[in-house]
Design a protein around this motif. Sequence first.
Motif, PDB file in Angstrom:
ATOM      1  N   SER A 297      46.212  86.040  64.016  1.00 46.66           N
ATOM      2  CA  SER A 297      47.502  85.537  64.474  1.00 46.66           C
ATOM      3  C   SER A 297      48.664  86.440  64.079  1.00 46.66           C
ATOM      4  O   SER A 297      49.789  86.262  64.562  1.00 46.66           O
ATOM      5  CB  SER A 297      47.741  84.123  63.934  1.00 46.66           C
ATOM      6  OG  SER A 297      47.720  84.114  62.521  1.00 46.66           O
ATOM      7  N   CYS A 298      48.410  87.417  63.186  1.00 46.36           N
ATOM      8  CA  CYS A 298      49.477  88.329  62.751  1.00 46.36           C
ATOM      9  C   CYS A 298      49.473  89.654  63.520  1.00 46.36           C
ATOM     10  O   CYS A 298      50.349  90.492  63.309  1.00 46.36           O
ATOM     11  CB  CYS A 298      49.337  88.625  61.255  1.00 46.36           C
ATOM     12  SG  CYS A 298      49.686  87.211  60.188  1.00 46.36           S
ATOM     13  N   HIS A 299      48.493  89.858  64.385  1.00 44.90           N
ATOM     14  CA  HIS A 299      48.349  91.163  65.047  1.00 44.90           C
ATOM     15  C   HIS A 299      49.577  91.560  65.848  1.00 44.90           C
ATOM     16  O   HIS A 299      49.872  92.749  65.985  1.00 44.90           O
ATOM     17  CB  HIS A 299      47.115  91.152  65.956  1.00 44.90           C
ATOM     18  CG  HIS A 299      45.843  91.343  65.207  1.00 44.90           C
ATOM     19  ND1 HIS A 299      44.652  91.650  65.809  1.00 44.90           N
ATOM     20  CD2 HIS A 299      45.558  91.251  63.880  1.00 44.90           C
ATOM     21  CE1 HIS A 299      43.695  91.748  64.901  1.00 44.90           C
ATOM     22  NE2 HIS A 299      44.215  91.503  63.724  1.00 44.90           N
ATOM     23  N   SER A 300      50.271  90.602  66.387  1.00 47.47           N
ATOM     24  CA  SER A 300      51.424  90.935  67.234  1.00 47.47           C
ATOM     25  C   SER A 300      52.676  91.240  66.426  1.00 47.47           C
ATOM     26  O   SER A 300      53.675  91.711  66.984  1.00 47.47           O
ATOM     27  CB  SER A 300      51.720  89.768  68.191  1.00 47.47           C
ATOM     28  OG  SER A 300      52.014  88.585  67.467  1.00 47.47           O
ATOM     29  N   GLY A 309      48.642  90.664  57.007  1.00 46.77           N
ATOM     30  CA  GLY A 309      48.556  89.203  56.976  1.00 46.77           C
ATOM     31  C   GLY A 309      48.944  88.565  55.668  1.00 46.77           C
ATOM     32  O   GLY A 309      48.961  87.342  55.553  1.00 46.77           O
ATOM     33  N   GLY A 310      49.238  89.388  54.659  1.00 47.81           N
ATOM     34  CA  GLY A 310      49.737  88.844  53.399  1.00 47.81           C
ATOM     35  C   GLY A 310      48.649  88.480  52.405  1.00 47.81           C
ATOM     36  O   GLY A 310      47.565  89.058  52.388  1.00 47.81           O
ATOM     37  N   CYS A 311      48.939  87.497  51.578  1.00 46.56           N
ATOM     38  CA  CYS A 311      48.077  87.113  50.458  1.00 46.56           C
ATOM     39  C   CYS A 311      47.050  86.063  50.880  1.00 46.56           C
ATOM     40  O   CYS A 311      47.407  84.916  51.181  1.00 46.56           O
ATOM     41  CB  CYS A 311      48.936  86.571  49.312  1.00 46.56           C
ATOM     42  SG  CYS A 311      47.976  85.950  47.912  1.00 46.56           S
ATOM     43  N   PRO A 312      45.757  86.399  50.870  1.00 48.62           N
ATOM     44  CA  PRO A 312      44.724  85.428  51.241  1.00 48.62           C
ATOM     45  C   PRO A 312      44.647  84.242  50.285  1.00 48.62           C
ATOM     46  O   PRO A 312      44.258  83.144  50.679  1.00 48.62           O
ATOM     47  CB  PRO A 312      43.428  86.245  51.193  1.00 48.62           C
ATOM     48  CG  PRO A 312      43.852  87.663  51.305  1.00 48.62           C
ATOM     49  CD  PRO A 312      45.183  87.737  50.636  1.00 48.62           C
ATOM     50  N   LEU A 330      57.618  87.511  54.760  1.00 52.28           N
ATOM     51  CA  LEU A 330      59.035  87.724  55.078  1.00 52.28           C
ATOM     52  C   LEU A 330      59.386  87.270  56.477  1.00 52.28           C
ATOM     53  O   LEU A 330      60.444  86.686  56.714  1.00 52.28           O
ATOM     54  CB  LEU A 330      59.375  89.208  54.911  1.00 52.28           C
ATOM     55  CG  LEU A 330      60.833  89.605  55.093  1.00 52.28           C
ATOM     56  CD1 LEU A 330      61.722  88.894  54.081  1.00 52.28           C
ATOM     57  CD2 LEU A 330      60.994  91.112  54.957  1.00 52.28           C
ATOM     58  N   MET A 331      58.492  87.493  57.431  1.00 50.88           N
ATOM     59  CA  MET A 331      58.789  87.111  58.801  1.00 50.88           C
ATOM     60  C   MET A 331      58.887  85.588  58.953  1.00 50.88           C
ATOM     61  O   MET A 331      59.679  85.082  59.710  1.00 50.88           O
ATOM     62  CB  MET A 331      57.713  87.679  59.744  1.00 50.88           C
ATOM     63  CG  MET A 331      57.628  89.203  59.734  1.00 50.88           C
ATOM     64  SD  MET A 331      59.251  90.012  59.896  1.00 50.88           S
ATOM     65  CE  MET A 331      59.719  89.518  61.541  1.00 50.88           C
ATOM     66  N   GLU A 332      58.040  84.873  58.171  1.00 50.58           N
ATOM     67  CA  GLU A 332      58.128  83.412  58.190  1.00 50.58           C
ATOM     68  C   GLU A 332      59.466  82.951  57.634  1.00 50.58           C
ATOM     69  O   GLU A 332      60.084  82.022  58.141  1.00 50.58           O
ATOM     70  CB  GLU A 332      56.978  82.816  57.362  1.00 50.58           C
ATOM     71  CG  GLU A 332      55.653  82.789  58.099  1.00 50.58           C
ATOM     72  CD  GLU A 332      55.650  81.804  59.248  1.00 50.58           C
ATOM     73  OE1 GLU A 332      56.111  80.665  59.073  1.00 50.58           O
ATOM     74  OE2 GLU A 332      55.225  82.197  60.346  1.00 50.58           O
ATOM     75  N   CYS A 333      59.911  83.598  56.579  1.00 49.93           N
ATOM     76  CA  CYS A 333      61.198  83.239  55.981  1.00 49.93           C
ATOM     77  C   CYS A 333      62.347  83.479  56.944  1.00 49.93           C
ATOM     78  O   CYS A 333      63.259  82.652  57.077  1.00 49.93           O
ATOM     79  CB  CYS A 333      61.426  84.048  54.708  1.00 49.93           C
ATOM     80  SG  CYS A 333      60.235  83.704  53.394  1.00 49.93           S
ATOM     81  N   LEU A 334      62.314  84.602  57.631  1.00 52.05           N
ATOM     82  CA  LEU A 334      63.401  84.970  58.530  1.00 52.05           C
ATOM     83  C   LEU A 334      63.413  84.139  59.806  1.00 52.05           C
ATOM     84  O   LEU A 334      64.441  84.031  60.469  1.00 52.05           O
ATOM     85  CB  LEU A 334      63.307  86.454  58.875  1.00 52.05           C
ATOM     86  CG  LEU A 334      63.532  87.439  57.707  1.00 52.05           C
ATOM     87  CD1 LEU A 334      63.280  88.864  58.163  1.00 52.05           C
ATOM     88  CD2 LEU A 334      64.943  87.305  57.160  1.00 52.05           C
ATOM     89  N   SER A 335      62.251  83.573  60.155  1.00 50.87           N
ATOM     90  CA  SER A 335      62.175  82.819  61.419  1.00 50.87           C
ATOM     91  C   SER A 335      62.529  81.347  61.262  1.00 50.87           C
ATOM     92  O   SER A 335      62.509  80.595  62.206  1.00 50.87           O
ATOM     93  CB  SER A 335      60.769  82.927  62.007  1.00 50.87           C
ATOM     94  OG  SER A 335      59.820  82.299  61.145  1.00 50.87           O
TER      95      SER A 335
END
Length: 336
Positions: A297-300, A309-312, A330-335
């Motif tokens: 889900s992070c490929h894009s 993909g961050g921390c498993p 970070l992208m989750e935080c910004l979104s």
Amino acid sequence: MLIKAARKGLRAPVNLTWEITLRCNLSCRHCLSDAGAPRADELTTLECKSVIDHLAAHKVFQINIGGGEPLFRTDFFDLMNYANDKGIVACISTNGTLLTEERCRDLAAMKDIFLQVSLDGVDEATNDAIRGKGTYQRAVEGMSALRRHRVPFSINTVLTRKSFGQLEALKEMAAGLGASLRVSRFRPSGRAKCCWKELAPSKHQLEQFALWLQGDSDVLTGDSFFSLTSEKRRRLGLDMCGAAKMTCCLAPDGKVYPCAFLQEVQFMAGNIREKSLDEIWHTSPIFNKFRELEVASCHSCYRFDSCRGGCPAVAYHMFHDISQPDPECLMECLSN
């Protein structure tokens, strides 16, 4: 080249996180290992020295010694001197409350050794609410002794909702003690599962923390925050999870895991009492799973090649699935 090679796993770990005992005099609310009482089957002195021999033979550069409280082992200095003699750098995590003048003098006599002293607030009230009454004063006294004996160390603080506003003050405190500040990521493993909702930093705090880090290259983080930091900051260190690729975790009873935050039955890769660490490193299905892990889900995301993909561990503890994306990236935080 090293980072690209590491994504498939190196010939041997660069460093090893080694919890040499679960015994501890504290009961910190966020302890990743749920430490306190020692295990009856912890590795003996001879077994520990055999591990060190093995690490030296396979050119493992560094061991990160933790617990529990490592200083509770009566053979602690024997083992650290043995590792020193083998040319292995030792980074020791301690709560600081057992750092007497004599122990600091013995530490000062060692080479290639570095300490991380845990402190979860710049003041007594903030720290002791997490680590226990009286721990702030005793840790500060321990760090003062380290400074007097010129033992290199850092203050290690876990980023929580409570400590976020004190980071700058903690950095100044560290500088005043002749040390540096190291910020570790809060993950919901061990006892931290019980206080995650209360202490986990908010998305806004994580975003602000990323900005703060970007402006200060002196603050240490290890690889804890690679999925949270900016492009500029990430170039200073590892930009992916190193579990089973560059590092792994050895538990007090000899069990081996991908990382210290995933000491769960399903992630146990082997036991050094039954197989060598080298055999476990090369043949464990668990380790191979981590090396082949893809967070589809992070490929894009344009940052995918950087954080993968961050921390498993956070994904597992939040979703029970290591193939899910890091919920604090970070992208989750910004979104949001």
